[in-house]
Write a protein that holds these residues in place. Structure first.
Motif, short mmCIF file in Angstrom:
data_model
loop_
_atom_site.label_atom_id
_atom_site.label_comp_id
_atom_site.label_asym_id
_atom_site.label_seq_id
_atom_site.Cartn_x
_atom_site.Cartn_y
_atom_site.Cartn_z
N GLN A 1 -42.98 71.14 -55.17
CA GLN A 1 -41.54 70.96 -55.01
C GLN A 1 -40.78 72.24 -55.36
O GLN A 1 -39.84 72.62 -54.67
N LYS A 2 -41.21 72.92 -56.42
CA LYS A 2 -40.58 74.18 -56.81
C LYS A 2 -40.72 75.23 -55.71
O LYS A 2 -39.79 75.98 -55.42
N ARG A 3 -41.89 75.30 -55.07
CA ARG A 3 -42.08 76.26 -53.98
C ARG A 3 -41.17 75.92 -52.81
O ARG A 3 -40.59 76.79 -52.19
N MET A 4 -41.04 74.64 -52.50
CA MET A 4 -40.16 74.23 -51.39
C MET A 4 -38.71 74.56 -51.72
O MET A 4 -37.97 75.03 -50.86
N ASN A 5 -38.29 74.35 -52.96
CA ASN A 5 -36.91 74.62 -53.36
C ASN A 5 -36.61 76.10 -53.46
O ASN A 5 -35.44 76.50 -53.37
N SER A 6 -37.64 76.92 -53.63
CA SER A 6 -37.43 78.36 -53.81
C SER A 6 -37.22 79.11 -52.50
O SER A 6 -36.94 80.30 -52.50
N PHE B 1 -47.21 65.16 -51.69
CA PHE B 1 -46.02 64.79 -50.92
C PHE B 1 -45.63 63.33 -51.14
O PHE B 1 -44.44 63.01 -51.19
N THR B 2 -46.60 62.46 -51.31
CA THR B 2 -46.24 61.05 -51.56
C THR B 2 -45.62 60.91 -52.95
O THR B 2 -44.73 60.08 -53.14
N ILE B 3 -46.06 61.71 -53.90
CA ILE B 3 -45.45 61.69 -55.24
C ILE B 3 -44.01 62.20 -55.16
O ILE B 3 -43.09 61.59 -55.72
N ILE B 4 -43.82 63.31 -54.45
CA ILE B 4 -42.48 63.87 -54.29
C ILE B 4 -41.53 62.84 -53.67
O ILE B 4 -40.38 62.71 -54.08
N ARG B 5 -42.03 62.10 -52.69
CA ARG B 5 -41.20 61.10 -51.98
C ARG B 5 -41.18 59.74 -52.67
O ARG B 5 -40.61 58.80 -52.17
N ALA C 1 -55.39 78.18 -62.19
CA ALA C 1 -54.71 77.23 -63.07
C ALA C 1 -55.08 75.80 -62.69
O ALA C 1 -55.18 75.47 -61.51
N GLU C 2 -55.30 74.99 -63.69
CA GLU C 2 -55.60 73.57 -63.45
C GLU C 2 -54.35 72.74 -63.62
O GLU C 2 -53.53 73.01 -64.50
N MET C 3 -54.19 71.74 -62.77
CA MET C 3 -53.04 70.84 -62.82
C MET C 3 -53.49 69.43 -62.51
O MET C 3 -54.42 69.24 -61.72
N ARG C 4 -52.78 68.49 -63.08
CA ARG C 4 -52.95 67.10 -62.66
C ARG C 4 -52.18 66.95 -61.35
O ARG C 4 -51.37 67.80 -60.98
N SER C 5 -52.40 65.85 -60.66
CA SER C 5 -51.75 65.64 -59.35
C SER C 5 -50.23 65.65 -59.46
O SER C 5 -49.54 66.23 -58.61
N VAL C 6 -49.69 65.02 -60.50
CA VAL C 6 -48.23 65.00 -60.67
C VAL C 6 -47.71 66.41 -60.93
O VAL C 6 -46.67 66.81 -60.40
N GLU C 7 -48.43 67.18 -61.72
CA GLU C 7 -48.02 68.56 -61.99
C GLU C 7 -48.07 69.39 -60.70
O GLU C 7 -47.17 70.21 -60.44
N PHE C 8 -49.10 69.17 -59.90
CA PHE C 8 -49.19 69.89 -58.63
C PHE C 8 -48.02 69.52 -57.72
O PHE C 8 -47.46 70.39 -57.05
N MET D 1 -45.02 68.69 -58.63
CA MET D 1 -43.85 69.41 -59.15
C MET D 1 -43.92 70.88 -58.79
O MET D 1 -42.92 71.50 -58.43
N TRP D 2 -45.12 71.46 -58.88
CA TRP D 2 -45.33 72.86 -58.50
C TRP D 2 -44.96 73.05 -57.02
O TRP D 2 -44.26 74.01 -56.67
#
Length: 157
Positions: free
Chosen positions: A90-95, A146-150, A78-85, A87-88
């Motif tokens: 973050q979902k793994r960390m939250n899961s 990680f910098t986007i998440i933070r 799957a291809e993602m932009r950096s922002v989408e990655f 978010m992806w």
């Protein structure tokens, strides 16, 4: 969550090693990230690409434990932009994923066994990159996520 970056074979480029080390050092501010380098196969000129993928696959399969979330870095993923990655991620960390394994295969990709074990595949581009340089590219993208998440000022939209 622990993140392991599993790679097949050492890189012979000091520049690539330096870039990867730089981003892994930065990443350890956010989470524990470990580079796991599997040994190079011997006499690869004398074995077929399929045999090489199978042998590398056996080495990789020994690295995975039950409960690991395994993500192959693969051109068919799957291809993602950096922002989408980000978010992806973050979902793994939250899961509640305890160990997230990103895997960079050898020059011929992955064996069927490794594809079957993987939870997901991610493509960093439709272009083909060497399995050596992709280490630095992915380490930078992981740091960027990680910098986007933070909400830090590294990424610009």
């Amino acid at each position: 969550m622990n993140i392991d970056l599993l790679v097949v074979g050492k890189t012979d480029s000091a520049e690539i090693q330096s870039l990867v080390a730089t981003y892994l050092k930065r990443l350890n501010f956010y989470t524990r990230v470990t580079l796991v380098t599997l040994p190079d196969l011997k006499n690869t000129r004398n074995i077929s690409a399929e045999s090489q993928k199978r042998q590398e696959g056996e080495l990789l399969m020994r690295q995975f434990a039950d409960g690991d979330y395994v993500v192959l870095l693969d051109e068919k993923g799957a291809e993602m932009r950096s922002v989408e990655f980000s978010m992806w991620l973050q979902k793994r960390m939250n899961s509640g994923v305890r160990r997230l394994c990103f895997v960079i295969g050898g020059p011929y990709g992955f064996s069927k066994t490794v594809y079957d074990r993987a939870d997901e595949s991610i493509s960093l581009s439709r272009m083909t990159f060497s399995h050596q340089i992709i280490r630095a590219i992915f380490a930078e993208q992981l740091y960027r996520a990680f910098t986007i998440i933070r909400n830090e000022p590294y990424h610009h939209e």
